[in-house]
Design an enzyme around this catalytic site. Structure first.
Site, PDB file in Angstrom:
ATOM      1  N   ASP A  67       6.980  -8.751   2.760  1.00  0.00           N
ATOM      2  CA  ASP A  67       5.708  -8.039   2.632  1.00  0.00           C
ATOM      3  C   ASP A  67       5.309  -7.495   4.011  1.00  0.00           C
ATOM      4  OD1 ASP A  67       3.199  -7.073   2.021  1.00  0.00           O
ATOM      5  OD2 ASP A  67       2.503  -8.900   1.048  1.00  0.00           O
ATOM      6  N   ASP A 119       4.956  -1.604  -0.160  1.00  0.00           N
ATOM      7  CA  ASP A 119       5.126  -2.477   1.011  1.00  0.00           C
ATOM      8  C   ASP A 119       5.644  -3.870   0.677  1.00  0.00           C
ATOM      9  OD1 ASP A 119       2.877  -3.316  -0.316  1.00  0.00           O
ATOM     10  OD2 ASP A 119       1.523  -3.209   1.396  1.00  0.00           O
ATOM     11  N   GLU A 120       6.197  -4.058  -0.527  1.00  0.00           N
ATOM     12  CA  GLU A 120       6.713  -5.373  -0.932  1.00  0.00           C
ATOM     13  C   GLU A 120       8.105  -5.253  -1.542  1.00  0.00           C
ATOM     14  OE1 GLU A 120       4.063  -8.487  -2.674  1.00  0.00           O
ATOM     15  OE2 GLU A 120       2.759  -6.760  -3.020  1.00  0.00           O
TER      16      GLU A 120
END
Length: 385
Positions: free
Chosen positions: A13, A107-108
């Site tokens: 993350d 973003d993960e």
């Protein structure tokens, strides 16, 4: 075949991604209370730095409220193109190294490292990948490593900011046990409040409740919550390249050259696929328009776009592509619209330029479409003139 109990799953993350991206552009922002979001009177906070969170600021808060809580906060409007470019850069670095990965949002990422312990050691390998990403991009990133996706995600949250954590196989329950119930995915504020009313404060207490009783309290989600409390999650890592696109096309009963009609069809189809996109809690990073002429000659053109789930942004790009594509000025037999490069995220990235009213409008429209059908409410541009 490797059993699910032997899995090794890493969750990566990017910490405060939008904030970190802004700090890359301007190093003076580091360590300052920074807000990313809409600058208008009705704007909302898309992301905030850890320094801003100390004042009680959180994402989706009205920007006016955030600035009242922290008048000295610095505000940036957000840069869709830059964030998407950075996300794609991180994706590329992971794709080069990971045997199997899933991009679950901008973003993960989830990485399935099952079996790698025989050769490298999953923790060592994951740590080296994290260092590589930080060195190549300048972005802080955290990871959790565990036997399943849910525990690895919780571990990542515990490792932040800019840290890493591994949960040994067999230690999932003891790792989760002392945590408050709202640390578990799926347990939001409302569910946590209901549990606390019944005296359930920690994951340990939650894990000891009979599944049938939780099901009686929470409905079908009760069983899923019990599994999470006991560290059980058999959800597979879905290979990113297998993420499906969302599209639709229409073959006309009569070939046409009526541009107004064609544009109405494009609006209708874009709204249809945009609704499906948001229903799946996705964002699209690529738009494709398809055009078939009366002589069956078929042409397509696509454009990579900053990740979005908003109809008005998709419509602008679809119209732009169509106007470049339709250059023969002859009868058209078919048009189509397709969204691809899908990642999770939905409204998050729209907060840069959408007001509270715009976000609420989309939610209200999608609620009506969910109840009565996507075609029940559409833009006036689709109406016949």
């Amino acid at each position: 075949m490797i059993s699910l109990e032997q899995r090794s799953i890493a969750h990566f993350d990017l910490d405060c991604f939008f904030v970190s991206a802004e700090c890359l552009k301007d190093q003076r922002l580091k360590g300052r209370p920074l807000l990313v979001g809409g600058m208008s009177d009705r704007g909302v906070v898309a992301a905030c730095s850890y320094e801003a969170r100390k004042f009680g600021i959180h994402s989706a808060m009205p920007m006016k409220t955030a600035l009242r809580l922290c008048p000295e906060a610095i505000v940036r409007t957000g840069d869709h193109d830059f964030y998407s470019e950075l996300s794609q850069q991180v994706t590329g670095l992971i794709a080069e190294e990971a045997p199997l990965y899933e991009k679950s949002s901008i973003d993960e990422f989830y990485l399935d490292l099952t079996g790698m312990d025989k050769y490298f050691g999953s923790l060592k390998w994951t740590s080296e990948l994290r260092r590589k990403i930080m060195k190549m991009t300048g972005l802080p990133i955290s990871f959790g490593l565990a036997s399943n996706k849910m525990v690895s995600k919780v571990a990542t949250n515990e490792a932040k900011p800019n840290g890493q954590m591994a949960v040994e196989f067999g230690g999932e329950k003891s790792f989760l046990a002392p945590m408050p119930v709202d640390k578990l995915p799926m347990v939001g504020k409302e569910t946590a409040a209901r549990l606390r009313q019944r005296g359930v404060e920690t994951v340990k207490t939650l894990s000891e409740i009979p599944p049938a009783l939780l099901e009686a309290w929470m409905g079908k989600n009760g069983i899923a919550i019990w599994n999470k409390a006991n560290g059980i999650d058999e959800t597979p890592v879905v290979p990113y390249h297998e993420q499906k696109s969302i599209g639709t096309e229409n073959t006309f009963s009569t070939d046409t050259i009526d541009l107004k009609f064609l544009h109405r069809e494009l609006v209708r189809m874009t709204e249809k696929v945009g609704f499906e996109l948001r229903q799946q809690d996705k964002l699209a990073g690529c738009v494709t328009v398809k055009l078939r002429y009366s002589d069956f000659n078929t042409v397509t053109k696509q454009a990579v776009i900053p990740y979005t789930g908003s109809d008005h942004i998709l419509l602008q790009k679809v119209t732009e592509i169509f106007n470049r594509l339709y250059d023969r000025r002859q009868l058209v037999r078919l048009v189509g619209v397709r969204l691809s490069h899908l990642v999770g995220g939905n409204y998050q990235i729209s907060m840069f330029d959408d007001t509270e009213e715009m976000i609420s409008l989309y939610q209200a429209i999608d609620s009506i479409k969910s109840q009565f059908g996507w075609q029940y409410i559409m833009r006036g541009a689709t109406a016949c003139t």
